[in-house]
Design a protein around this motif. Structure first.
Motif, PDB file in Angstrom:
ATOM      1  N   PHE A 143      35.615  48.427  54.259  1.00  0.00           N
ATOM      2  CA  PHE A 143      35.109  47.784  55.477  1.00  0.00           C
ATOM      3  C   PHE A 143      35.802  48.372  56.702  1.00  0.00           C
ATOM      4  N   GLN A 144      37.121  48.462  56.621  1.00  0.00           N
ATOM      5  CA  GLN A 144      37.909  48.952  57.759  1.00  0.00           C
ATOM      6  C   GLN A 144      37.561  50.405  58.080  1.00  0.00           C
ATOM      7  N   GLU A 145      37.403  51.215  57.031  1.00  0.00           N
ATOM      8  CA  GLU A 145      37.071  52.623  57.254  1.00  0.00           C
ATOM      9  C   GLU A 145      35.655  52.777  57.810  1.00  0.00           C
ATOM     10  N   ALA A 146      34.715  51.969  57.308  1.00  0.00           N
ATOM     11  CA  ALA A 146      33.338  52.036  57.809  1.00  0.00           C
ATOM     12  C   ALA A 146      33.279  51.630  59.278  1.00  0.00           C
ATOM     13  N   ASN A 147      34.047  50.641  59.660  1.00  0.00           N
ATOM     14  CA  ASN A 147      34.091  50.184  61.049  1.00  0.00           C
ATOM     15  C   ASN A 147      34.548  51.309  61.978  1.00  0.00           C
ATOM     16  N   ARG A 148      35.462  52.132  61.481  1.00  0.00           N
ATOM     17  CA  ARG A 148      35.936  53.283  62.273  1.00  0.00           C
ATOM     18  C   ARG A 148      34.929  54.431  62.230  1.00  0.00           C
ATOM     19  N   LYS A 149      34.477  54.788  61.029  1.00  0.00           N
ATOM     20  CA  LYS A 149      33.574  55.937  60.886  1.00  0.00           C
ATOM     21  C   LYS A 149      32.246  55.719  61.594  1.00  0.00           C
ATOM     22  N   GLY A 150      31.802  54.473  61.662  1.00  0.00           N
ATOM     23  CA  GLY A 150      30.540  54.177  62.326  1.00  0.00           C
ATOM     24  C   GLY A 150      30.663  54.076  63.833  1.00  0.00           C
ATOM     25  N   ASN A 151      31.900  54.167  64.336  1.00  0.00           N
ATOM     26  CA  ASN A 151      32.165  53.978  65.775  1.00  0.00           C
ATOM     27  C   ASN A 151      31.740  52.602  66.259  1.00  0.00           C
ATOM     28  N   TRP A 152      31.782  51.608  65.368  1.00  0.00           N
ATOM     29  CA  TRP A 152      31.421  50.247  65.749  1.00  0.00           C
ATOM     30  C   TRP A 152      32.614  49.554  66.413  1.00  0.00           C
ATOM     31  N   ASN A 153      33.790  49.730  65.797  1.00  0.00           N
ATOM     32  CA  ASN A 153      35.034  49.163  66.341  1.00  0.00           C
ATOM     33  C   ASN A 153      34.929  47.659  66.607  1.00  0.00           C
ATOM     34  N   PHE A 154      34.284  46.953  65.674  1.00  0.00           N
ATOM     35  CA  PHE A 154      34.156  45.507  65.796  1.00  0.00           C
ATOM     36  C   PHE A 154      35.496  44.837  65.513  1.00  0.00           C
ATOM     37  N   ASN A 155      35.714  43.702  66.165  1.00  0.00           N
ATOM     38  CA  ASN A 155      36.878  42.872  65.877  1.00  0.00           C
ATOM     39  C   ASN A 155      36.511  41.973  64.703  1.00  0.00           C
ATOM     40  N   VAL A 156      36.981  42.324  63.500  1.00  0.00           N
ATOM     41  CA  VAL A 156      36.704  41.521  62.306  1.00  0.00           C
ATOM     42  C   VAL A 156      38.028  41.106  61.678  1.00  0.00           C
ATOM     43  N   ASP A 157      38.065  39.857  61.200  1.00  0.00           N
ATOM     44  CA  ASP A 157      39.331  39.362  60.660  1.00  0.00           C
ATOM     45  C   ASP A 157      39.174  38.404  59.488  1.00  0.00           C
ATOM     46  N   TRP A 158      37.950  38.227  58.985  1.00  0.00           N
ATOM     47  CA  TRP A 158      37.764  37.359  57.819  1.00  0.00           C
ATOM     48  C   TRP A 158      36.489  37.753  57.091  1.00  0.00           C
ATOM     49  N   PHE A 159      36.320  37.223  55.868  1.00  0.00           N
ATOM     50  CA  PHE A 159      35.179  37.587  55.035  1.00  0.00           C
ATOM     51  C   PHE A 159      34.585  36.347  54.378  1.00  0.00           C
ATOM     52  N   GLU A 160      33.273  36.315  54.331  1.00  0.00           N
ATOM     53  CA  GLU A 160      32.572  35.226  53.655  1.00  0.00           C
ATOM     54  C   GLU A 160      32.609  35.441  52.143  1.00  0.00           C
ATOM     55  N   PRO A 161      32.282  34.382  51.367  1.00  0.00           N
ATOM     56  CA  PRO A 161      32.107  34.586  49.928  1.00  0.00           C
ATOM     57  C   PRO A 161      31.074  35.688  49.675  1.00  0.00           C
ATOM     58  N   ALA A 162      31.314  36.474  48.649  1.00  0.00           N
ATOM     59  CA  ALA A 162      30.396  37.563  48.294  1.00  0.00           C
ATOM     60  C   ALA A 162      29.223  37.001  47.493  1.00  0.00           C
ATOM     61  N   GLN A 163      28.097  37.701  47.555  1.00  0.00           N
ATOM     62  CA  GLN A 163      26.890  37.245  46.864  1.00  0.00           C
ATOM     63  C   GLN A 163      26.381  38.313  45.900  1.00  0.00           C
ATOM     64  N   ILE A 164      26.277  37.939  44.638  1.00  0.00           N
ATOM     65  CA  ILE A 164      25.612  38.807  43.660  1.00  0.00           C
ATOM     66  C   ILE A 164      24.115  38.552  43.773  1.00  0.00           C
ATOM     67  N   ALA A 165      23.340  39.624  43.893  1.00  0.00           N
ATOM     68  CA  ALA A 165      21.881  39.502  43.993  1.00  0.00           C
ATOM     69  C   ALA A 165      21.236  40.254  42.837  1.00  0.00           C
ATOM     70  N   GLN A 166      20.329  39.596  42.164  1.00  0.00           N
ATOM     71  CA  GLN A 166      19.588  40.188  41.050  1.00  0.00           C
ATOM     72  C   GLN A 166      18.110  40.258  41.398  1.00  0.00           C
ATOM     73  N   TYR A 167      17.554  41.467  41.325  1.00  0.00           N
ATOM     74  CA  TYR A 167      16.134  41.678  41.590  1.00  0.00           C
ATOM     75  C   TYR A 167      15.458  42.201  40.322  1.00  0.00           C
ATOM     76  N   ASN A 168      14.556  41.408  39.782  1.00  0.00           N
ATOM     77  CA  ASN A 168      13.760  41.848  38.639  1.00  0.00           C
ATOM     78  C   ASN A 168      12.465  42.487  39.135  1.00  0.00           C
ATOM     79  N   LYS A 169      11.654  42.968  38.204  1.00  0.00           N
ATOM     80  CA  LYS A 169      10.402  43.637  38.551  1.00  0.00           C
ATOM     81  C   LYS A 169       9.552  42.752  39.473  1.00  0.00           C
ATOM     82  N   THR A 170       9.046  43.345  40.538  1.00  0.00           N
ATOM     83  CA  THR A 170       8.215  42.759  41.609  1.00  0.00           C
ATOM     84  C   THR A 170       9.035  41.966  42.625  1.00  0.00           C
ATOM     85  N   GLU A 171      10.331  41.778  42.421  1.00  0.00           N
ATOM     86  CA  GLU A 171      11.121  40.981  43.358  1.00  0.00           C
ATOM     87  C   GLU A 171      11.607  41.827  44.527  1.00  0.00           C
TER      88      GLU A 171
END
Length: 199
Positions: free
Chosen positions: A66-94
């Protein structure tokens, strides 16, 4: 937006063992994918199964990217916390039609988790947990606003599966979609970095 880069991609940086560990943490009891600030189910917009997880080892592994992407993308956002992660499952046609990850308003100042208070989603991340050979379709599209001959237009960027363990980062205010699966099952892990409101 010409000076920023998106998406920022780290191809196959997490091994298959880690990806399987993530899937195991999610278990088998996934619920219907929800949308919007009110967490509603609308299968005309999103049809998938999801599960939230918050394992500490997961964040320890992914936060540096996350930290490296924020730099490489030239976004330089002030970020200091993270939400719970979400596993997503997509079956056929979803699928998951065009949407933003950014909420309509910051989290309230009286949120039960003080680390969420007055914050918004700023950076989104998608980790491919499936071998691309095991499914077809499911491309990730991003819509980047630009202009041409005085007219507002959107440049569509399509990210095709690059391999299990690939991380894709983009600002949470960028519209995106997951195209329908045409064969097999696609698993991904989605995470969001939070920071103070822009205002």
């Amino acid at each position: 937006m010409n000076h920023i880069k998106l998406p920022v991609i780290f191809e196959k940086v997490l091994d298959e063992k880690f990806c399987k560990k993530v899937l195991k943490a999610g278990g088998t009891s996934l619920g219907k994918g929800q949308i919007g600030d009110n967490n509603t189910v609308d299968e005309n917009i999103r049809k998938s199964k999801t599960k939230f997880i918050s394992e500490e080892w997961l964040y320890q592994k992914i936060i540096p990217f996350f930290q490296e992407a924020n730099r490489k993308g030239n976004w330089n956002f002030n970020v200091d916390w993270f939400e719970p992660a979400q596993i997503a499952q997509y079956n056929k046609t979803e699928f998951y039609n065009w949407h933003l990850d950014e909420h309509n308003a910051p989290y309230p100042s009286n949120h039960t988790n003080k680390n969420f208070r007055n914050k918004i989603r700023k950076v989104s991340c998608s980790l491919l947990l499936s071998d691309p050979k095991s499914f077809e379709g499911g491309f990730l599209d991003l819509a980047v606003p630009t202009c041409h001959n005085g007219n507002l237009v959107y440049k569509k960027i399509t990210v095709r599966p690059m391999g299990i363990g690939t991380l894709i980062f983009f600002p949470s205010f960028v519209a995106h979609q997951v195209n329908p699966i045409t064969r097999g099952t696609r698993h991904a892990l989605v995470l969001w970095a939070l920071g103070p409101s822009y205002a």
